[in-house]
Motif scaffolding. Sequence first.
Motif, PDB file in Angstrom:
ATOM      1  N   PRO A 178       0.825  -1.212   0.000  1.00  0.00           N
ATOM      2  CA  PRO A 178       0.000   0.000   0.000  1.00  0.00           C
ATOM      3  C   PRO A 178       0.859   1.262   0.000  1.00  0.00           C
ATOM      4  CG  PRO A 178       0.011  -1.017   2.177  1.00  0.00           C
ATOM      5  CD  PRO A 178       0.814  -1.910   1.283  1.00  0.00           C
ATOM      6  N   THR A 179       0.379   2.284  -0.676  1.00  0.00           N
ATOM      7  CA  THR A 179       1.069   3.570  -0.672  1.00  0.00           C
ATOM      8  C   THR A 179       0.058   4.685  -0.896  1.00  0.00           C
ATOM      9  OG1 THR A 179       2.804   4.898  -1.712  1.00  0.00           O
ATOM     10  CG2 THR A 179       1.553   3.500  -3.179  1.00  0.00           C
ATOM     11  N   GLN A 180       0.457   5.892  -0.530  1.00  0.00           N
ATOM     12  CA  GLN A 180      -0.409   7.050  -0.806  1.00  0.00           C
ATOM     13  C   GLN A 180       0.090   7.802  -2.034  1.00  0.00           C
ATOM     14  OE1 GLN A 180       0.614   8.554   2.904  1.00  0.00           O
ATOM     15  NE2 GLN A 180      -0.943   7.394   3.988  1.00  0.00           N
ATOM     16  N   TYR A 181       1.256   7.383  -2.560  1.00  0.00           N
ATOM     17  CA  TYR A 181       1.891   8.183  -3.607  1.00  0.00           C
ATOM     18  C   TYR A 181       2.089   7.404  -4.906  1.00  0.00           C
ATOM     19  CZ  TYR A 181       2.817  10.869   0.566  1.00  0.00           C
ATOM     20  OH  TYR A 181       2.665  11.554   1.742  1.00  0.00           O
ATOM     21  N   TYR A 182       1.690   8.030  -5.985  1.00  0.00           N
ATOM     22  CA  TYR A 182       1.797   7.419  -7.315  1.00  0.00           C
ATOM     23  C   TYR A 182       2.426   8.422  -8.272  1.00  0.00           C
ATOM     24  CZ  TYR A 182      -1.572   3.996  -5.566  1.00  0.00           C
ATOM     25  OH  TYR A 182      -2.201   3.021  -4.851  1.00  0.00           O
ATOM     26  N   PHE A 183       2.899   7.898  -9.405  1.00  0.00           N
ATOM     27  CA  PHE A 183       3.503   8.743 -10.420  1.00  0.00           C
ATOM     28  C   PHE A 183       2.773   8.477 -11.738  1.00  0.00           C
ATOM     29  CE2 PHE A 183       7.168   9.773 -13.305  1.00  0.00           C
ATOM     30  CZ  PHE A 183       7.272  11.103 -12.941  1.00  0.00           C
ATOM     31  N   LEU A 215      -0.797  19.077   4.169  1.00  0.00           N
ATOM     32  CA  LEU A 215      -1.919  20.017   4.301  1.00  0.00           C
ATOM     33  C   LEU A 215      -2.901  19.829   3.136  1.00  0.00           C
ATOM     34  CD1 LEU A 215      -2.699  22.414   6.128  1.00  0.00           C
ATOM     35  CD2 LEU A 215      -1.459  23.932   4.580  1.00  0.00           C
ATOM     36  N   ALA A 216      -2.358  19.632   1.954  1.00  0.00           N
ATOM     37  CA  ALA A 216      -3.193  19.464   0.764  1.00  0.00           C
ATOM     38  C   ALA A 216      -4.002  18.163   0.853  1.00  0.00           C
ATOM     39  CB  ALA A 216      -2.333  19.472  -0.493  1.00  0.00           C
ATOM     40  N   ARG A 217      -3.379  17.107   1.404  1.00  0.00           N
ATOM     41  CA  ARG A 217      -4.108  15.840   1.560  1.00  0.00           C
ATOM     42  C   ARG A 217      -5.257  16.011   2.547  1.00  0.00           C
ATOM     43  NH1 ARG A 217      -1.087  11.466   3.602  1.00  0.00           N
ATOM     44  NH2 ARG A 217      -2.802  10.198   2.831  1.00  0.00           N
ATOM     45  N   ASP A 218      -4.968  16.699   3.637  1.00  0.00           N
ATOM     46  CA  ASP A 218      -6.004  17.005   4.644  1.00  0.00           C
ATOM     47  C   ASP A 218      -7.150  17.788   4.027  1.00  0.00           C
ATOM     48  OD1 ASP A 218      -5.018  15.931   6.859  1.00  0.00           O
ATOM     49  OD2 ASP A 218      -4.658  17.822   7.938  1.00  0.00           O
ATOM     50  N   PHE A 219      -6.777  18.784   3.246  1.00  0.00           N
ATOM     51  CA  PHE A 219      -7.751  19.673   2.620  1.00  0.00           C
ATOM     52  C   PHE A 219      -8.661  18.889   1.668  1.00  0.00           C
ATOM     53  CE2 PHE A 219      -9.135  22.754  -0.560  1.00  0.00           C
ATOM     54  CZ  PHE A 219      -9.422  23.876   0.189  1.00  0.00           C
ATOM     55  N   ALA A 220      -8.042  18.067   0.814  1.00  0.00           N
ATOM     56  CA  ALA A 220      -8.820  17.292  -0.155  1.00  0.00           C
ATOM     57  C   ALA A 220      -9.749  16.309   0.562  1.00  0.00           C
ATOM     58  CB  ALA A 220      -7.883  16.540  -1.103  1.00  0.00           C
ATOM     59  N   GLN A 227     -13.588  16.796   0.677  1.00  0.00           N
ATOM     60  CA  GLN A 227     -13.975  15.824  -0.361  1.00  0.00           C
ATOM     61  C   GLN A 227     -13.897  16.425  -1.766  1.00  0.00           C
ATOM     62  OE1 GLN A 227     -14.923  12.243  -0.127  1.00  0.00           O
ATOM     63  NE2 GLN A 227     -13.438  12.817   1.442  1.00  0.00           N
ATOM     64  N   LEU A 228     -12.739  17.050  -2.039  1.00  0.00           N
ATOM     65  CA  LEU A 228     -12.515  17.687  -3.332  1.00  0.00           C
ATOM     66  C   LEU A 228     -11.337  17.014  -4.037  1.00  0.00           C
ATOM     67  CD1 LEU A 228     -12.707  21.373  -2.077  1.00  0.00           C
ATOM     68  CD2 LEU A 228     -14.478  20.165  -3.375  1.00  0.00           C
ATOM     69  N   VAL A 229     -11.215  17.283  -5.325  1.00  0.00           N
ATOM     70  CA  VAL A 229     -10.027  16.851  -6.069  1.00  0.00           C
ATOM     71  C   VAL A 229      -9.155  18.086  -6.244  1.00  0.00           C
ATOM     72  CG1 VAL A 229      -9.150  15.949  -8.258  1.00  0.00           C
ATOM     73  CG2 VAL A 229     -11.295  15.055  -7.308  1.00  0.00           C
ATOM     74  N   LEU A 230      -7.910  17.996  -5.788  1.00  0.00           N
ATOM     75  CA  LEU A 230      -6.994  19.140  -5.892  1.00  0.00           C
ATOM     76  C   LEU A 230      -5.954  18.864  -6.968  1.00  0.00           C
ATOM     77  CD1 LEU A 230      -5.608  20.220  -2.399  1.00  0.00           C
ATOM     78  CD2 LEU A 230      -6.947  21.599  -3.979  1.00  0.00           C
ATOM     79  N   CYS A 231      -5.740  19.831  -7.849  1.00  0.00           N
ATOM     80  CA  CYS A 231      -4.571  19.752  -8.737  1.00  0.00           C
ATOM     81  C   CYS A 231      -3.629  20.839  -8.258  1.00  0.00           C
ATOM     82  CB  CYS A 231      -4.938  20.013 -10.192  1.00  0.00           C
ATOM     83  SG  CYS A 231      -6.079  18.839 -10.867  1.00  0.00           S
ATOM     84  N   ILE A 255      -4.486  15.396  -6.026  1.00  0.00           N
ATOM     85  CA  ILE A 255      -4.786  14.813  -4.717  1.00  0.00           C
ATOM     86  C   ILE A 255      -6.279  14.501  -4.661  1.00  0.00           C
ATOM     87  CG2 ILE A 255      -4.596  15.176  -2.225  1.00  0.00           C
ATOM     88  CD1 ILE A 255      -2.397  17.302  -3.052  1.00  0.00           C
ATOM     89  N   LEU A 256      -6.585  13.256  -4.402  1.00  0.00           N
ATOM     90  CA  LEU A 256      -7.970  12.783  -4.494  1.00  0.00           C
ATOM     91  C   LEU A 256      -8.666  12.863  -3.131  1.00  0.00           C
ATOM     92  CD1 LEU A 256      -7.327   9.728  -6.861  1.00  0.00           C
ATOM     93  CD2 LEU A 256      -7.759  12.133  -7.421  1.00  0.00           C
ATOM     94  N   PRO A 257      -9.998  12.809  -3.127  1.00  0.00           N
ATOM     95  CA  PRO A 257     -10.723  12.926  -1.860  1.00  0.00           C
ATOM     96  C   PRO A 257     -10.357  11.836  -0.844  1.00  0.00           C
ATOM     97  CG  PRO A 257     -12.221  13.173  -3.721  1.00  0.00           C
ATOM     98  CD  PRO A 257     -10.901  12.767  -4.290  1.00  0.00           C
ATOM     99  N   ASP A 258      -9.790  10.715  -1.300  1.00  0.00           N
ATOM    100  CA  ASP A 258      -9.367   9.683  -0.337  1.00  0.00           C
ATOM    101  C   ASP A 258      -7.927   9.911   0.139  1.00  0.00           C
ATOM    102  OD1 ASP A 258      -7.918   9.004  -2.570  1.00  0.00           O
ATOM    103  OD2 ASP A 258      -8.741   6.979  -2.792  1.00  0.00           O
ATOM    104  N   GLY A 259      -7.317  11.020  -0.284  1.00  0.00           N
ATOM    105  CA  GLY A 259      -5.974  11.359   0.191  1.00  0.00           C
ATOM    106  C   GLY A 259      -4.844  10.816  -0.677  1.00  0.00           C
ATOM    107  N   MET A 260      -5.185  10.050  -1.714  1.00  0.00           N
ATOM    108  CA  MET A 260      -4.136   9.519  -2.594  1.00  0.00           C
ATOM    109  C   MET A 260      -3.554  10.648  -3.443  1.00  0.00           C
ATOM    110  SD  MET A 260      -3.801   6.364  -1.985  1.00  0.00           S
ATOM    111  CE  MET A 260      -4.641   5.596  -0.621  1.00  0.00           C
ATOM    112  N   VAL A 261      -2.246  10.575  -3.666  1.00  0.00           N
ATOM    113  CA  VAL A 261      -1.554  11.642  -4.398  1.00  0.00           C
ATOM    114  C   VAL A 261      -0.941  11.056  -5.675  1.00  0.00           C
ATOM    115  CG1 VAL A 261       0.279  13.375  -4.281  1.00  0.00           C
ATOM    116  CG2 VAL A 261      -0.951  12.722  -2.201  1.00  0.00           C
TER     117      VAL A 261
END
Length: 494
Positions: free
Chosen positions: A219-224, A395-400, A404-408, A417-423
Amino acid sequence: MKILNAAQIRALDAYTIQNEGISSFQLMERAARALIRWICERYDNRQKFIVFCGKGNNGGDGLAIARILSQKGYSVEVFVVEYSETASVDFQKNRTLLEEFLSVKVIKQKEDIPPLPTQVLLLDALLGTGLSRPISAGILAEAIKALNTSPAQVISVDIASGLYCDAPNEPTDLIVRPDHTVSFQMPKLAFMMPQNAPFVGDWQVVDIGLSPEFIQKEPTQYYFTDATAAQLLNRHRQKFSHKGTFGHALMLAGSYGKMGAAILAGKACLRSGVGLLTVHTPRCGYEIMQITLPEAMTSVDLHEQCMTTLPALEPYSSLGVGPGLGKDPQTVRALETLSRQSAIPMVWDADALNILSEYPDLLKNLPEKTILTPHPKEFQRLAGASKNDFERLALARDFAQSHQLVLCLKGAHSAVILPDGMVHFNATGNAGMATGGSGDVLTGILTSLLAQGFLPEDAARFGVYQHGLAGDRAAAARCEVSMIASDIVEYLGW
Ligand SMILES: NC(=O)C1=CN([C@@H]2O[C@H](COP(=O)(O)OP(=O)(O)OC[C@H]3O[C@@H](n4cnc5c(N)ncnc54)[C@H](OP(=O)(O)O)[C@@H]3O)[C@@H](O)[C@H]2O)[C@@H](O)CC1
Ligand SMILES: [K+]
C-alpha cells in the motif's frame, strides 16, 4: 507507477532476493548494470570517471559500476570516503573484486580529496536510501562540498547523497547537487518536491527488476502518472459517436481586460474533445468570443464588464469556472449561488479560487469531487502557509479529504490529490509552462474531460498529464523561453 518510502524499498529489496532466489550481491550487480546501460547510451569510453563511494550498499553500487566501466575500457578512478569503520557485506565483496585489477584510494581527510576538473564525470555513490541522519560535518561533508564546488558534471547513484528519500531536509544539511540522478526502480518522493530541485537535477529511473508482485500489493499514498499510467485513462472514440456523445461544457470566464483567459480556456476545452462548448461572458466579451472562437457558442451576461448572473445550467454536462472572471461583489454572489445549486461536475480555478479563499462558506457548499486547480500561492490563500513542501503536501491531503474535493496542486510535478488522500504526481511539463494563461489552458482541458464523462479523479490525472505533454511538445518546437500558453493549446492531442 507507485512511489514507496525508504523502509518499503528495503522490504522490496529483501522480498525480491528471497523470492527470486538471487543473492543481494546479484541484485547489486543488476542495479550496477542498469546504471551502466544508462551511462553507455550517453558517454563513450573516452569519458573519464571519478567514483566517490560510501561504505554502505550505495557505495557497493559505486564499486560495481567502477569495475564494469573499467572492464568496458573507460578510465575510472575510485575513492572510498572513510566516514565509518564498518562497511556493508556487499560493499566488501565488491571492493575485493575491484581491487583485483584497480587500486581503490581512500579519503580520510580533506587533503585526500583529488582535484575534480571539468572534463571528468563524477559519480556520487556516497550514501543512498540508507541515510539515517543529516550530514553537517566530517569527511562526508568535505567530500560533498568538493563535489558541489567542482565544475565537473555529477551523476548521483539512486539519490543524491545527503538527501532524505521521503522526509524534509533542513536548509543547513549538506547534500550533493547533481546534474543527473539515476534512480533504481521507481522515483523517490523527494524528487517530487520543488524545494529539492537543486538536489535532484534531471532524473531518470532505471528498471532493476524488483518484484512486481510486491510492488502491486504494497500500500502507498503516492503514485507517479507516467505515460503507461496515463494511457490506461485514455478513452478511444467509437465510430458511431456524434457531438452529443462528448458532452456540452459551460465556461464561466472573462471580464473587462481579461477576455484572453476565457479564449485560452475555451480553445483548450475544444481541442480536448468536447462535443459542444458555451462560454458565458460579460457583454464586453461577446464580439471577442464570436470572432476568436467561432466553434463556441456565447452566452451573454446582463453586465457589461463582469459576470453577475448564471445561465440556466440544465443543458450542460460540465462547468469550468474562473479564468479571467475577476472578483466583483456581483460575481461573488453569482458564484455563491452556483456553489449551492450546481450538481454538475465542475472545475474551479484562478479568480474563482481567490473568491473561495475570501469567502470560505462557498468552499463548504461545493459539491463533492469538484476539481480545484491552485498554484502554490493560491493554495496558501485557501489552506494556509506551510514550512516546507512535505508539510504543504500533508496540508493538501487534509484539505482534499476534509472537503472531499479533487486538488490539482500545480508545480513542476503537479500533484493530483484525491478525496481519499491519494496523491498522483505528474510526469510531464516543463519550466516554459510557467507563463500567463497556462493555468487557463488546464481548466479548459479538465472541463472538457468532465463533459465527456470522465470521473473527476480520472479527468484530473489524465488532464494534468496531457497539459504537461502538450507543454513539452511546445517547448521542443519553440524552446521553453519563447513558448506561450497558446502554443500549449496548439500541441494538445492524444
Ligand atoms: N533497495 C534496493 O532495491 C537496492 C538498493 N541498492 C543500493 O543500496 C542503497 C541503500 O543501501 P544502504 O541501505 O546500505 O544505505 P547507504 O545509504 O548506502 O548507507 C547506509 C550506511 O551509511 C550510514 N549512514 C547513514 N547516514 C549517515 C550519515 N549522515 N553519516 C554517516 N553515516 C551515515 C549508515 O549507518 P547507520 O544508519 O547504520 O548508523 C549505514 O552504515 C540504495 O540507495 C541503492 O544504491 C542496490 O544495490 C540494489 C537494490
Ligand atoms: K548517492
